[in-house]
Motif scaffolding. Structure first.
Motif, PDB file in Angstrom:
ATOM      1  N   GLY A  76     106.550  40.088  48.585  1.00  0.00           N
ATOM      2  CA  GLY A  76     105.103  39.923  48.571  1.00  0.00           C
ATOM      3  C   GLY A  76     104.390  40.758  49.607  1.00  0.00           C
ATOM      4  N   VAL A  77     104.852  40.666  50.865  1.00  0.00           N
ATOM      5  CA  VAL A  77     104.117  41.343  51.922  1.00  0.00           C
ATOM      6  C   VAL A  77     104.190  42.851  51.797  1.00  0.00           C
ATOM      7  CG1 VAL A  77     104.371  39.396  53.493  1.00  0.00           C
ATOM      8  CG2 VAL A  77     106.049  41.265  53.572  1.00  0.00           C
ATOM      9  N   SER A  78     105.245  43.376  51.159  1.00  0.00           N
ATOM     10  CA  SER A  78     105.369  44.829  51.037  1.00  0.00           C
ATOM     11  C   SER A  78     104.224  45.442  50.250  1.00  0.00           C
ATOM     12  CB  SER A  78     106.700  45.194  50.367  1.00  0.00           C
ATOM     13  OG  SER A  78     106.717  44.763  49.016  1.00  0.00           O
ATOM     14  N   ILE A  79     103.684  44.714  49.266  1.00  0.00           N
ATOM     15  CA  ILE A  79     102.682  45.320  48.381  1.00  0.00           C
ATOM     16  C   ILE A  79     101.296  44.685  48.514  1.00  0.00           C
ATOM     17  CG2 ILE A  79     104.410  46.033  46.717  1.00  0.00           C
ATOM     18  CD1 ILE A  79     103.499  43.682  44.952  1.00  0.00           C
ATOM     19  N   LEU A  80     101.122  43.734  49.415  1.00  0.00           N
ATOM     20  CA  LEU A  80      99.790  43.161  49.604  1.00  0.00           C
ATOM     21  C   LEU A  80      98.735  44.224  49.921  1.00  0.00           C
ATOM     22  CD1 LEU A  80     100.316  39.781  51.502  1.00  0.00           C
ATOM     23  CD2 LEU A  80      99.438  40.112  49.181  1.00  0.00           C
ATOM     24  N   PRO A  81      99.012  45.190  50.813  1.00  0.00           N
ATOM     25  CA  PRO A  81      97.978  46.198  51.079  1.00  0.00           C
ATOM     26  C   PRO A  81      97.532  46.945  49.835  1.00  0.00           C
ATOM     27  CG  PRO A  81      99.660  46.273  52.781  1.00  0.00           C
ATOM     28  CD  PRO A  81     100.165  45.349  51.713  1.00  0.00           C
ATOM     29  N   ALA A  82      98.473  47.309  48.965  1.00  0.00           N
ATOM     30  CA  ALA A  82      98.110  48.004  47.723  1.00  0.00           C
ATOM     31  C   ALA A  82      97.336  47.069  46.797  1.00  0.00           C
ATOM     32  CB  ALA A  82      99.362  48.528  47.024  1.00  0.00           C
ATOM     33  N   ALA A  83      97.801  45.834  46.656  1.00  0.00           N
ATOM     34  CA  ALA A  83      97.135  44.888  45.757  1.00  0.00           C
ATOM     35  C   ALA A  83      95.721  44.584  46.224  1.00  0.00           C
ATOM     36  CB  ALA A  83      97.954  43.595  45.665  1.00  0.00           C
ATOM     37  N   TYR A  84      95.535  44.406  47.534  1.00  0.00           N
ATOM     38  CA  TYR A  84      94.193  44.162  48.069  1.00  0.00           C
ATOM     39  C   TYR A  84      93.266  45.338  47.764  1.00  0.00           C
ATOM     40  CZ  TYR A  84      95.949  40.295  51.026  1.00  0.00           C
ATOM     41  OH  TYR A  84      96.493  39.120  51.504  1.00  0.00           O
ATOM     42  N   ALA A  85      93.733  46.552  48.066  1.00  0.00           N
ATOM     43  CA  ALA A  85      92.888  47.738  47.888  1.00  0.00           C
ATOM     44  C   ALA A  85      92.475  47.921  46.436  1.00  0.00           C
ATOM     45  CB  ALA A  85      93.618  48.979  48.389  1.00  0.00           C
ATOM     46  N   GLU A  86      93.346  47.542  45.514  1.00  0.00           N
ATOM     47  CA  GLU A  86      93.081  47.739  44.092  1.00  0.00           C
ATOM     48  C   GLU A  86      92.118  46.693  43.522  1.00  0.00           C
ATOM     49  OE1 GLU A  86      97.456  49.815  43.322  1.00  0.00           O
ATOM     50  OE2 GLU A  86      97.162  47.685  42.919  1.00  0.00           O
ATOM     51  N   MET A  87      91.718  45.729  44.341  1.00  0.00           N
ATOM     52  CA  MET A  87      90.825  44.673  43.881  1.00  0.00           C
ATOM     53  C   MET A  87      89.349  45.017  44.038  1.00  0.00           C
ATOM     54  SD  MET A  87      92.927  41.409  45.466  1.00  0.00           S
ATOM     55  CE  MET A  87      91.715  40.175  44.981  1.00  0.00           C
ATOM     56  N   PHE A  88      89.013  45.991  44.915  1.00  0.00           N
ATOM     57  CA  PHE A  88      87.619  46.258  45.258  1.00  0.00           C
ATOM     58  C   PHE A  88      87.253  47.713  45.009  1.00  0.00           C
ATOM     59  CE2 PHE A  88      88.859  42.646  47.907  1.00  0.00           C
ATOM     60  CZ  PHE A  88      87.777  41.779  47.742  1.00  0.00           C
ATOM     61  N   PRO A  89      85.965  47.984  44.712  1.00  0.00           N
ATOM     62  CA  PRO A  89      85.504  49.374  44.627  1.00  0.00           C
ATOM     63  C   PRO A  89      85.425  49.993  46.017  1.00  0.00           C
ATOM     64  CG  PRO A  89      83.658  47.878  44.361  1.00  0.00           C
ATOM     65  CD  PRO A  89      84.897  47.030  44.390  1.00  0.00           C
ATOM     66  N   THR A  90      85.365  51.320  46.052  1.00  0.00           N
ATOM     67  CA  THR A  90      85.448  52.057  47.314  1.00  0.00           C
ATOM     68  C   THR A  90      84.392  51.635  48.321  1.00  0.00           C
ATOM     69  OG1 THR A  90      86.360  53.956  46.143  1.00  0.00           O
ATOM     70  CG2 THR A  90      85.437  54.373  48.322  1.00  0.00           C
ATOM     71  N   HIS A  91      83.146  51.434  47.877  1.00  0.00           N
ATOM     72  CA  HIS A  91      82.053  51.222  48.822  1.00  0.00           C
ATOM     73  C   HIS A  91      82.087  49.875  49.527  1.00  0.00           C
ATOM     74  CE1 HIS A  91      80.583  50.001  44.791  1.00  0.00           C
ATOM     75  NE2 HIS A  91      80.033  49.001  45.448  1.00  0.00           N
ATOM     76  N   ILE A  92      82.901  48.927  49.071  1.00  0.00           N
ATOM     77  CA  ILE A  92      83.076  47.675  49.830  1.00  0.00           C
ATOM     78  C   ILE A  92      84.559  47.327  49.950  1.00  0.00           C
ATOM     79  CG2 ILE A  92      80.833  46.702  49.201  1.00  0.00           C
ATOM     80  CD1 ILE A  92      82.462  44.792  47.325  1.00  0.00           C
ATOM     81  N   ARG A  93      85.423  48.313  49.795  1.00  0.00           N
ATOM     82  CA  ARG A  93      86.864  48.020  49.790  1.00  0.00           C
ATOM     83  C   ARG A  93      87.342  47.438  51.110  1.00  0.00           C
ATOM     84  NH1 ARG A  93      89.004  52.545  47.285  1.00  0.00           N
ATOM     85  NH2 ARG A  93      88.775  51.352  45.355  1.00  0.00           N
ATOM     86  N   THR A  94      86.828  47.946  52.214  1.00  0.00           N
ATOM     87  CA  THR A  94      87.293  47.458  53.511  1.00  0.00           C
ATOM     88  C   THR A  94      86.681  46.112  53.869  1.00  0.00           C
ATOM     89  OG1 THR A  94      87.411  49.775  54.204  1.00  0.00           O
ATOM     90  CG2 THR A  94      87.672  48.107  55.906  1.00  0.00           C
ATOM     91  N   VAL A  95      85.343  46.018  53.819  1.00  0.00           N
ATOM     92  CA  VAL A  95      84.702  44.759  54.202  1.00  0.00           C
ATOM     93  C   VAL A  95      84.989  43.669  53.171  1.00  0.00           C
ATOM     94  CG1 VAL A  95      82.463  45.151  53.073  1.00  0.00           C
ATOM     95  CG2 VAL A  95      82.583  43.802  55.169  1.00  0.00           C
TER      96      VAL A  95
END
Length: 437
Positions: free
Chosen positions: A341-360
């Protein structure tokens, strides 16, 4: 293009991202490890128990500051860029570590020393609240889309590595220095080392390029809260995905050896060795799980992690039974499922949001989940163990893992998706070529 030249920016991006995240977990670990030695240096030394509790309360203050840091840094990362905020977060973590390492003691400044410690921890909390979302967003956007899962494993390789280095440094100093030397000056060494590591990370990160996903959409910046409300479902999903994996990561990757020593009377040196060896195993497993998710998808791997861990926790807890080698075996088995799970959480999180609010969009709900569940895990593990037995806390973790599994079932499959609205990010080397240019 020369392959050697094109590889250098890739290595720099991976190294710069990894070192910053390793520093976060190194700072987290050394504070917890060295509390017994420095607590009376910052609080009234005549009451040792009160000093330790006060130091642990300051530790919790760092967690409380994380959501604020996530909001502020995440918003700025989506407005001015990932790279500037990755520099700012490392600077904040390094400065906080140096302040603690060089701060005068209670005997010199009185309550002023306590206040400086609190301010240093607040600074670190604000920085760490923005570090993970900024760094993993940068890495996910920089990675080739067909290898994003593999690249995202770098984040937790770094976190396990940073924590392990802190533990090993603690063991080394304890072996080389007497208890009086540790209380006098030895506890300062790891914090000063953290500041030096932060300076090195800053030097590496300063040469990173901004991601193509951000620069391509620099002009597209809708209003923040309007966009957050539009993506409130994803924010809730971030919390749901995080609660189980955050607590089980703390309980089995970070705290299992210490808990086995205190509550199950396992030999201290053997328990620490079991923890280090199992962490090394986890580091080896993470890229394999990340690469598998690039082939079969994020959802199957996340379900293997959450459900597999949930099913195995009670048998693994029963396996330990006061034995160091059984602790090692149980931790090794747990690492197999947790690593998925933890290996791919960063990828899964990033793929959930559009670029302009991906971080916040990630930073705020993730920081809230970590503060509310990760920050309370040490207290709940001890309190439940004392009042209702170890099985109560294990049941709590299993329940949270089931919440995470149910959340995963609500996610669309995002393996290989584009992270730009134009959909023109490359499968292979666009980020590399952009930075090399």
């Amino acid at each position: 293009m020369n392959n050697r030249l094109s590889a250098r920016p890739t290595h720099r991006a991976l190294l710069g991202t990894a070192l910053g995240h390793a520093l976060e977990w190194y700072d987290w670990g050394i504070y917890a490890i060295f509390v017994p030695f420095f607590s009376t240096r910052f609080f009234a030394p005549h009451d040792e128990v009160s000093a330790v509790l006060s130091s642990l309360a300051v530790f919790a203050v760092g967690f409380a500051a994380r959501p604020i840091g996530g909001l502020v840094v995440g918003r700025l990362a989506d407005r001015v860029g990932r790279k500037p905020m990755m520099l700012a977060t490392v600077a904040g973590m390094a400065a906080g570590s140096l302040i603690i390492g060089l701060c005068p003691t209670y005997a010199t400044l009185g309550a002023g020393a306590s206040a400086i410690l609190v301010l240093a921890r607040v600074l670190q909390g604000l920085a760490t609240g923005g570090e993970l979302p900024s760094a993993q967003t940068y890495l996910a956007e920089y990675a080739p889309r067909r290898r994003r899962g593999l690249w995202s494993s770098v984040i937790y390789i770094a976190s396990v590595g940073g924590n392990t280095i802190g533990v090993l440094l603690g063991l080394l100093l304890s072996a080389l220095l007497s208890e009086s030397d540790m209380a006098s000056f030895g506890w300062r060494i790891p914090f000063i080392v953290g500041g030096v590591l932060g300076a090195g990370t800053l030097w590496i990160r300063r040469s990173l390029a901004e991601t193509a996903a951000f620069t391509d959409e620099r002009e597209e910046r809708p209003r923040l809260w309007q966009e957050v409300l539009r993506h409130r479902r994803q924010a809730v999903q971030v919390v749901g995905m995080s609660v189980g994996l955050t607590v089980v990561y703390y309980a089995w990757v970070i705290a299992a050896p210490a808990y086995a020593i205190d509550a199950m009377h396992v030999n201290a040196d053997s328990a620490m060795l079991a923890g280090v060896l199992s962490s090394l195993l986890l580091i080896g497993l993470l890229p394999a799980w990340g690469a598998l998710s690039d082939r079969v998808g994020r959802r199957p791997v996340l379900l293997i992690s959450t459900l597999g861990t949930a099913v195995s926790l009670f048998p693994l807890q029963a396996m330990i039974n006061g034995s160091a080698w059984r602790l090692g075996v149980a931790m090794a088995i747990a690492m197999v499922f947790i690593g998925a799970g933890v290996s791919i959480l960063p990828a899964a999180y990033a793929e959930m949001f559009p670029t302009h609010i991906r971080t916040v969009g990630l930073a705020v709900p993730y920081s809230i989940a970590v503060a509310a569940f990760g920050g309370t895990a040490p207290y709940l593990q001890t309190w439940m163990g004392e009042t209702a037995g170890r099985a109560a806390f294990t049941g709590y973790v299993v329940l949270l893992l089931l919440v995470s599994a149910m959340t995963v079932l609500t996610l669309p499959e995002t393996r290989g998706m584009s992270l730009t609205t134009t959909g023109n990010d490359s499968d292979d080397t666009e980020g590399i070529e952009r930075e090399a240019a």
